[in-house]
Design a protein around this motif. Structure first.
Motif, PDB file in Angstrom:
ATOM      1  N   GLY A 161       5.721  10.183   1.003  1.00 15.02           N
ATOM      2  CA  GLY A 161       5.096   9.022   0.771  1.00 15.02           C
ATOM      3  C   GLY A 161       5.377   7.725   1.873  1.00 15.02           C
ATOM      4  N   HIS A 162       4.659   6.992   1.980  1.00 19.51           N
ATOM      5  CA  HIS A 162       4.693   5.871   2.910  1.00 19.51           C
ATOM      6  C   HIS A 162       4.085   4.725   2.152  1.00 19.51           C
ATOM      7  CE1 HIS A 162       4.936   9.234   5.687  1.00 19.51           C
ATOM      8  NE2 HIS A 162       5.710   8.944   6.245  1.00 19.51           N
ATOM      9  N   ILE A 163       5.175   3.737   2.392  1.00 25.60           N
ATOM     10  CA  ILE A 163       4.804   2.202   1.616  1.00 25.60           C
ATOM     11  C   ILE A 163       4.743   1.379   2.744  1.00 25.60           C
ATOM     12  CG2 ILE A 163       5.654   0.695   0.141  1.00 25.60           C
ATOM     13  CD1 ILE A 163       7.377   2.644  -1.199  1.00 25.60           C
ATOM     14  N   PHE A 164       3.503   0.583   2.797  1.00 27.08           N
ATOM     15  CA  PHE A 164       3.360  -0.367   3.798  1.00 27.08           C
ATOM     16  C   PHE A 164       3.321  -1.687   2.922  1.00 27.08           C
ATOM     17  CE2 PHE A 164       0.927   3.130   5.400  1.00 27.08           C
ATOM     18  CZ  PHE A 164       1.281   3.466   6.480  1.00 27.08           C
ATOM     19  N   CYS A 165       4.434  -2.518   3.480  1.00 30.50           N
ATOM     20  CA  CYS A 165       4.680  -3.824   2.510  1.00 30.50           C
ATOM     21  C   CYS A 165       5.097  -4.950   3.251  1.00 30.50           C
ATOM     22  CB  CYS A 165       5.823  -3.406   1.569  1.00 30.50           C
ATOM     23  SG  CYS A 165       7.464  -3.042   2.140  1.00 30.50           S
ATOM     24  N   VAL A 218       0.875  -0.999   0.192  1.00 27.07           N
ATOM     25  CA  VAL A 218      -0.154  -0.024   0.103  1.00 27.07           C
ATOM     26  C   VAL A 218       0.876   1.140   0.044  1.00 27.07           C
ATOM     27  CG1 VAL A 218      -1.654   1.339   1.289  1.00 27.07           C
ATOM     28  CG2 VAL A 218      -2.132  -1.153   1.151  1.00 27.07           C
ATOM     29  N   ARG A 219       0.851   2.203  -1.017  1.00 28.45           N
ATOM     30  CA  ARG A 219       1.564   3.266  -1.152  1.00 28.45           C
ATOM     31  C   ARG A 219       0.790   4.539  -1.286  1.00 28.45           C
ATOM     32  NH1 ARG A 219       2.416  -0.056  -5.798  1.00 28.45           N
ATOM     33  NH2 ARG A 219       4.337  -1.211  -5.569  1.00 28.45           N
ATOM     34  N   LEU A 220       1.100   5.400  -0.105  1.00 24.60           N
ATOM     35  CA  LEU A 220       0.425   6.467   0.210  1.00 24.60           C
ATOM     36  C   LEU A 220       1.023   7.737  -0.144  1.00 24.60           C
ATOM     37  CD1 LEU A 220      -1.748   5.737   3.206  1.00 24.60           C
ATOM     38  CD2 LEU A 220      -2.333   5.297   0.954  1.00 24.60           C
ATOM     39  N   SER A 221       0.590   8.760  -0.620  1.00 27.63           N
ATOM     40  CA  SER A 221       1.358  10.168  -1.134  1.00 27.63           C
ATOM     41  C   SER A 221       0.492  11.172  -0.321  1.00 27.63           C
ATOM     42  CB  SER A 221       1.653  10.165  -2.491  1.00 27.63           C
ATOM     43  OG  SER A 221       0.589  10.656  -3.357  1.00 27.63           O
ATOM     44  N   ASP A 222       1.363  12.050   0.193  1.00 27.87           N
ATOM     45  CA  ASP A 222       0.665  13.403   0.695  1.00 27.87           C
ATOM     46  C   ASP A 222       1.435  14.461   0.702  1.00 27.87           C
ATOM     47  OD1 ASP A 222      -0.799  14.758   2.538  1.00 27.87           O
ATOM     48  OD2 ASP A 222      -1.034  13.010   3.831  1.00 27.87           O
ATOM     49  N   PHE A 223       0.731  15.427   0.078  1.00 26.40           N
ATOM     50  CA  PHE A 223       1.436  16.988   0.102  1.00 26.40           C
ATOM     51  C   PHE A 223       1.115  18.048   0.921  1.00 26.40           C
ATOM     52  CE2 PHE A 223       1.629  14.517  -3.980  1.00 26.40           C
ATOM     53  CZ  PHE A 223       2.825  14.486  -4.438  1.00 26.40           C
ATOM     54  N   SER A 224       0.516  17.593   1.902  1.00 29.06           N
ATOM     55  CA  SER A 224      -0.036  18.545   3.023  1.00 29.06           C
ATOM     56  C   SER A 224       1.118  19.240   3.583  1.00 29.06           C
ATOM     57  CB  SER A 224      -0.633  17.862   4.122  1.00 29.06           C
ATOM     58  OG  SER A 224      -1.797  16.916   3.666  1.00 29.06           O
TER      59      SER A 224
END
Length: 450
Positions: free
Chosen positions: A174-178, A143-149
């Motif tokens: 970005g954070h990758i849950f693997c 699961v790869r999440l990106s965020d530009f806050s």
């Protein structure tokens, strides 16, 4: 009439102006370029926060657009938008309150009896909340999440410096849950994106002979959390990946994050000062603290591994490095001043009218009087017109001084033929192109990030 027909070529080919900016430091270059191009400023009313002006915002948004396209459509990230303020209890759970609270801004509401809040300095705890919200299966991983806050860190006032050291900033976070077996492949992909950015699209090195960036493995700090054996394993994983990469790297003892070791990517400015930009961090601690889990193929629950990564790092600092490198001479696709249209004789209504029509066409402007929206995924170029009652040579000089990528000159001949004289800021050679050909040329430059 014959004299008017040749005036465009004579004026452009005889105009020689030096626009080189001579500044010795990163900060000096950034402020001089910003003052000339109106990119950003800072003000004591909000120390360490950047006021991006319209031209700076255009550059900022182009950088975001580039990274979002790469992350979402090349590397499989999904963008999320998360809160700026969280309860103190979240920061206690993540370990930030014990290890990072002095660098955080605390937020108090009108009812001081209620729990204290913290303005987020990073996105990782919020992304852990998202991952945990739903039941997860091994089929979903990674699961790869990106965020530009926007993020806020309470830097000491004496440490604040232009774009490179700020209190409010943005990351291509970005954070990758693997699963454990996916860690190496995911980190290699992160390094490939770093390589794409810093060797092809945004080469920040002063010469082709020098390395585009340097790699450092930052190891366990004194204020670490978690078990030493897990830390040693995480460091060994990163060492093995770096060894396989074939790139040169060094160990930076004790400079890891409190929750895990990291690979730091650094570049040097023209003065030789080193700046950390990108980072890739391996984290076994936050998944444990947030009790993150996924159901594996054997129907047992396993703990995911978390990878933190940012390729630009702080966009503000990255922008400072770009300015230091190009001294305000932006590539066309990033330039907030892509083209200047200059009618030769502003008293000639036909020339002015043709210039204004070309301006509207290249900007791809919608008509506010009709009910049709501006289409999605369309090109809109940063084009201006100079129809001041000044000599044409003066206006050409002014456009070159302001580092417009292209100058488009329109005289009587251009009005008659509907082919306009186009030159770059570097080359006085002319092309005569129709409005459609100019639009196609500019579109191609943007597609190729030139």
């Amino acid at each position: 009439m014959l004299k008017q027909r040749h005036i465009v070529h004579r004026l452009i080919s005889s105009t020689r102006y030096s626009t080189k900016i001579k500044t010795p430091t990163n900060a000096g270059t950034a402020h001089e370029v910003s003052n000339k191009q109106r990119i950003f400023f800072t003000d004591p009313v909000s120390p360490g926060s950047i006021f991006f002006l319209p031209n700076g915002t255009k550059i900022f948004n182009k950088l975001l657009q580039f990274m979002k396209l790469q992350q979402q459509h090349k590397y499989g990230f999904q963008e999320v938008v998360t809160p700026l303020i969280y309860r103190k209890s979240l920061w206690e759970q993540s370990g930030h309150w014990d290890n990072y609270k002095d660098d955080m801004f605390r937020v108090m509401g009108s009812d001081t009896s209620k729990e204290e809040y913290g303005l987020k300095p990073m996105n990782c705890p919020g992304h852990c909340v998202i991952f945990k919200r739903f039941d997860r299966s091994y089929n979903e991983l990674p699961v790869r999440l990106s965020d530009f806050s926007p993020l806020h860190r309470n830097e000491a006032s004496g440490a604040l410096s232009g774009l490179t050291r700020v209190r409010k900033f943005h990351q291509d976070d970005g954070h990758i849950f693997c699963a454990p077996g996916q860690v190496e492949e995911e980190i290699i992909k992160c390094l490939k994106l770093v390589d794409l950015c810093y060797t092809k699209i945004f080469p920040l090195s002063e010469s082709l002979q020098s390395a585009a960036y340097s790699l450092e493995l930052s190891t366990r700090p004194d204020n670490f959390i978690g078990d030493i054996e897990i830390w040693n394993h995480a460091e060994d994983v990163l060492k093995d990946i770096l060894m396989k990469s074939g790139k040169e790297w060094e160990i930076n003892e004790g400079d890891g994050a409190f929750y895990g070791p990291k690979i730091d990517i650094k570049v040097s400015d023209k003065s030789g000062k080193s700046h950390q930009i990108a980072t890739i961090q391996l984290d076994f601690q936050l998944p444990e603290r947030f009790d993150l889990r996924y159901k594996d193929r054997d129907n047992t629950y396993k703990r995911p591994i978390m990878i933190h990564r940012a390729v630009f790092g702080s966009l503000e600092r990255f922008l400072a490095m770009l300015i230091d490198r190009n001294e305000g001479k932006w590539p066309f696709w990033l330039n907030p001043r892509q083209a200047m249209i200059i009618p030769v004789n502003t008293k000639q209504a036909a020339q002015v009218d043709a210039s204004r029509k070309l301006l509207s066409y290249l900007r791809h402007e919608g008509d506010p009087n009709d009910d049709m929206p501006v289409p999605l995924n369309s090109f809109h170029f940063n084009v201006d017109i100079d129809e001041r009652a000044e000599p044409v040579g003066y206006r050409i000089k002014d456009a070159l001084t302001k580092d417009y990528s292209y100058l488009i000159i329109i005289g009587d001949k251009e009005v008659e033929s509907s082919k306009y004289a186009v030159r770059t800021r570097q080359d006085r050679a002319l092309e005569h192109l129709t409005s459609q050909e100019i639009f196609a040329k500019f579109s191609d430059l943007e597609r190729r990030y030139v």
